[in-house]
Design an enzyme around this catalytic site. Structure first.
Site, short mmCIF file in Angstrom:
data_model
loop_
_atom_site.label_atom_id
_atom_site.label_comp_id
_atom_site.label_asym_id
_atom_site.label_seq_id
_atom_site.Cartn_x
_atom_site.Cartn_y
_atom_site.Cartn_z
N ASP A 1 2.07 -6.74 2.65
CA ASP A 1 0.89 -5.98 3.05
C ASP A 1 1.31 -4.72 3.80
O ASP A 1 0.68 -4.31 4.78
CB ASP A 1 -0.07 -6.81 3.89
CG ASP A 1 -1.47 -6.19 3.97
OD1 ASP A 1 -1.74 -5.20 3.25
OD2 ASP A 1 -2.30 -6.70 4.75
N HIS B 1 -9.34 -10.50 -1.03
CA HIS B 1 -9.30 -10.26 0.42
C HIS B 1 -10.40 -11.14 1.02
O HIS B 1 -11.58 -10.81 0.94
CB HIS B 1 -9.56 -8.78 0.69
CG HIS B 1 -9.65 -8.43 2.14
ND1 HIS B 1 -8.70 -7.65 2.77
CD2 HIS B 1 -10.60 -8.70 3.08
CE1 HIS B 1 -9.05 -7.49 4.03
NE2 HIS B 1 -10.21 -8.11 4.25
N ASN C 1 -5.59 -6.60 9.65
CA ASN C 1 -6.65 -7.38 9.00
C ASN C 1 -6.03 -8.19 7.86
O ASN C 1 -5.45 -7.60 6.94
CB ASN C 1 -7.71 -6.44 8.44
CG ASN C 1 -8.90 -7.17 7.85
OD1 ASN C 1 -8.85 -8.36 7.58
ND2 ASN C 1 -9.98 -6.44 7.62
N HIS D 1 0.86 -1.19 0.00
CA HIS D 1 0.00 0.00 0.00
C HIS D 1 0.90 1.24 0.00
O HIS D 1 1.62 1.48 0.97
CB HIS D 1 -0.92 0.01 1.22
CG HIS D 1 -1.90 -1.12 1.24
ND1 HIS D 1 -3.12 -1.06 0.61
CD2 HIS D 1 -1.81 -2.36 1.81
CE1 HIS D 1 -3.76 -2.22 0.80
NE2 HIS D 1 -2.98 -3.02 1.51
N LEU D 2 0.85 2.00 -1.08
CA LEU D 2 1.65 3.21 -1.20
C LEU D 2 0.83 4.48 -0.95
O LEU D 2 1.39 5.58 -0.92
CB LEU D 2 2.34 3.28 -2.57
CG LEU D 2 3.32 2.14 -2.87
CD1 LEU D 2 3.97 2.34 -4.23
CD2 LEU D 2 4.39 2.04 -1.78
N ARG D 3 -0.49 4.34 -0.83
CA ARG D 3 -1.41 5.40 -0.39
C ARG D 3 -1.58 6.56 -1.38
O ARG D 3 -2.56 7.29 -1.28
CB ARG D 3 -0.99 5.97 0.97
CG ARG D 3 -0.89 4.94 2.09
CD ARG D 3 -2.18 4.20 2.32
NE ARG D 3 -2.14 3.37 3.53
CZ ARG D 3 -2.89 2.30 3.72
NH1 ARG D 3 -3.75 1.92 2.78
NH2 ARG D 3 -2.81 1.60 4.83
N HIS E 1 -3.07 -12.43 1.90
CA HIS E 1 -2.75 -12.57 3.33
C HIS E 1 -3.45 -13.74 4.04
O HIS E 1 -4.19 -13.55 5.01
CB HIS E 1 -3.01 -11.27 4.08
CG HIS E 1 -4.24 -10.50 3.70
ND1 HIS E 1 -5.49 -11.07 3.63
CD2 HIS E 1 -4.40 -9.19 3.39
CE1 HIS E 1 -6.37 -10.14 3.29
NE2 HIS E 1 -5.73 -8.99 3.14
N ASN F 1 -6.64 0.60 -3.17
CA ASN F 1 -7.51 1.35 -2.27
C ASN F 1 -6.94 2.71 -1.92
O ASN F 1 -6.67 3.05 -0.77
CB ASN F 1 -7.82 0.54 -1.00
CG ASN F 1 -6.57 0.14 -0.23
OD1 ASN F 1 -5.47 0.13 -0.76
ND2 ASN F 1 -6.76 -0.19 1.04
#
Length: 431
Positions: A301, A175, A274, A56-58, A228, A88
């Site tokens: 993750d 997921h 999560n 996740h690099l946002r 995951h 996301n």
């Protein structure tokens, strides 16, 4: 550049010659130009550059937590030469325009190759398929699609996604979380959650979705990747599906190889993730599944959050942990030093298999051999260090591993022969 005395995959010692970003010689000795930069890799293990299919690099949208630049720097320090950036973001990466923006920004920075992951559904809302075909045929050439953070819960939508992705050799990375079974959940459902009075996230909520999806993937003949994976039951379901010829792969995170739900007893929200940290029996099962090939990949993750989203009461805290810089050390601690994996196996689960799943195996996860791109990482397996989250290159410091000693780490990373991370040991060579 000449890399001398490197232990290739932890096996034979060799010298590697790199010219113009390509490996041009590998052997006991090589003929190198007089002006070549010499890197002494005595005591170090040379592996193909690591590949993460779950980062996740946002950016865009949550640059307060991470940017493509800071995440790429963190990845390079961890030994990675390629990462797949999850969808996301804000806006969600559900169109060709957004994934091309992420891809272009990664190229501009140039520390790692950034491959965007496309959303399966519009806005991650689970009701309408995204423009997967447009993203697949864009400049970003997306091949992994995921609503990670949310489950594609509707079986009809999931079937259509699998069928659609099959047309361009894409993979749906699910997921696995039944939202009805995990509403309001705070940690793994078990003895510890009962003692702490926290709402439980039952293992069956993961396992039931995986069971459904491997049946769907087998029915339509499409590729499925399980994000995951965290429970013993999930390992058994994936093992069964592979025995039936289903084209399924699975990933495990470093924190699920090391930590258990016992860590939650202190209510430190850095351990809130999560899927949640599970029991020791689950940890033992996923380690065994990784060792026997049931689980294909170690992915990080890497999920950065700003301090205000973690330094608060448990129930209000965001879920997620950073992990790019600690992944190699944790895999060494839990799998290599215990004898469950060799360093050659590490190359398989952290470079070769993820590159193949993401369909970037023409560039990454390649063998250390003549004619191959010089994506390399040098690992010092005898460099114990204590994790200090505040020293991370990530914009966030929400690591659960603070204060834990790890046995080794990446000390140099090369992307097409260009150093993207160097420990102080090597900085003089490139001055």
């Amino acid at each position: 550049m000449v890399i001398e005395n490197a232990s290739l995959y932890g096996d034979t010692t060799a010298t590697i010659l790199v010219e113009d970003g390509v490996i041009t010689a590998v052997g006991a000795t090589v003929d190198a130009p007089d002006d070549a930069v010499v890197v002494d890799a005595t005591g170090l293990i040379a592996l193909p550059g690591l590949v993460d299919i779950h980062t996740h690099l946002r950016e865009p949208g949550r640059e307060d937590a991470e940017t493509i630049e800071t995440g790429s720097r963190s990845a390079a320090i961890g030994g990675f030469t390629a990462v797949h950036a999850m969808a996301n973001t804000t806006p969600v990466a559900d169109t060709a325009g957004v994934v091309e923006q992420v891809w272009s920004r990664g190229k501009e920075i140039g520390l790692v190759d950034v491959y965007p992951v496309g959303a399966v559904t519009v806005g991650l809302d689970g009701t309408q398929l995204s423009e997967m075909g447009a993203m697949a045929h864009s400049k970003a050439r997306v091949r992994i699609f995921s609503d990670d953070g949310k489950c594609v819960h509707d079986p009809v939508i999931m079937r259509r996604a699998l069928e659609y992705a099959k047309t361009f050799d894409g993979v749906i990375s699910q997921h696995a979380q039944d939202p009805r079974l995990t509403e309001g959940s705070q940690m793994h459902e078990g003895e510890v959650s009962a003692e702490l009075g926290l709402a439980g996230w039952p293992a069956v909520a993961e396992e039931s979705i995986i069971a459904r999806d491997v049946l769907l993937a087998g029915h339509v003949g499409s590729r499925l990747n399980v994000c995951h994976l965290s429970t013993a039951g999930s390992v058994e379901i994936v093992r069964w599906a592979k025995s039936r010829g289903v084209d399924v792969t699975a990933e495990v995170m470093p924190h699920h190889l090391l930590l258990t739900d016992e860590s939650v007893r202190g209510y430190n929200a850095r351990f809130k993730v999560n899927p949640p940290l599970r029991t020791q029996a689950d940890v033992d099962a996923v380690r065994a599944g990784l060792a026997d090939g049931t689980i294909d990949v170690v992915a990080t993750d890497h999920a950065p959050h700003p301090d205000e989203d973690k330094d608060c009461e448990w129930a209000a805290a965001a879920m997620g942990m950073i992990g790019l810089e600690t992944a190699v050390g944790i895999v060494q601690k839990t799998m290599v030093d215990t004898g469950a994996l060799t360093w050659r196996d590490v190359a398989r689960v952290m470079s070769e298999a993820p590159a193949r799943i993401g369909r970037v195996e023409d560039e990454h996860g390649r063998p250390i051999a003549v004619g191959e791109p010089a994506h390399l990482t040098l690992i010092d397996p005898a460099d114990p260090w204590t994790v200090d989250p505040s020293a991370s290159a990530s914009r966030s410091n929400n690591s659960p591993f603070g204060g834990i000693e790890l046995p080794g780490r990446a000390v140099a990373t090369f992307l097409r022969g260009v150093p993207t991370h160097l420990s102080p040991r090597f900085e003089g060579a490139f001055a």
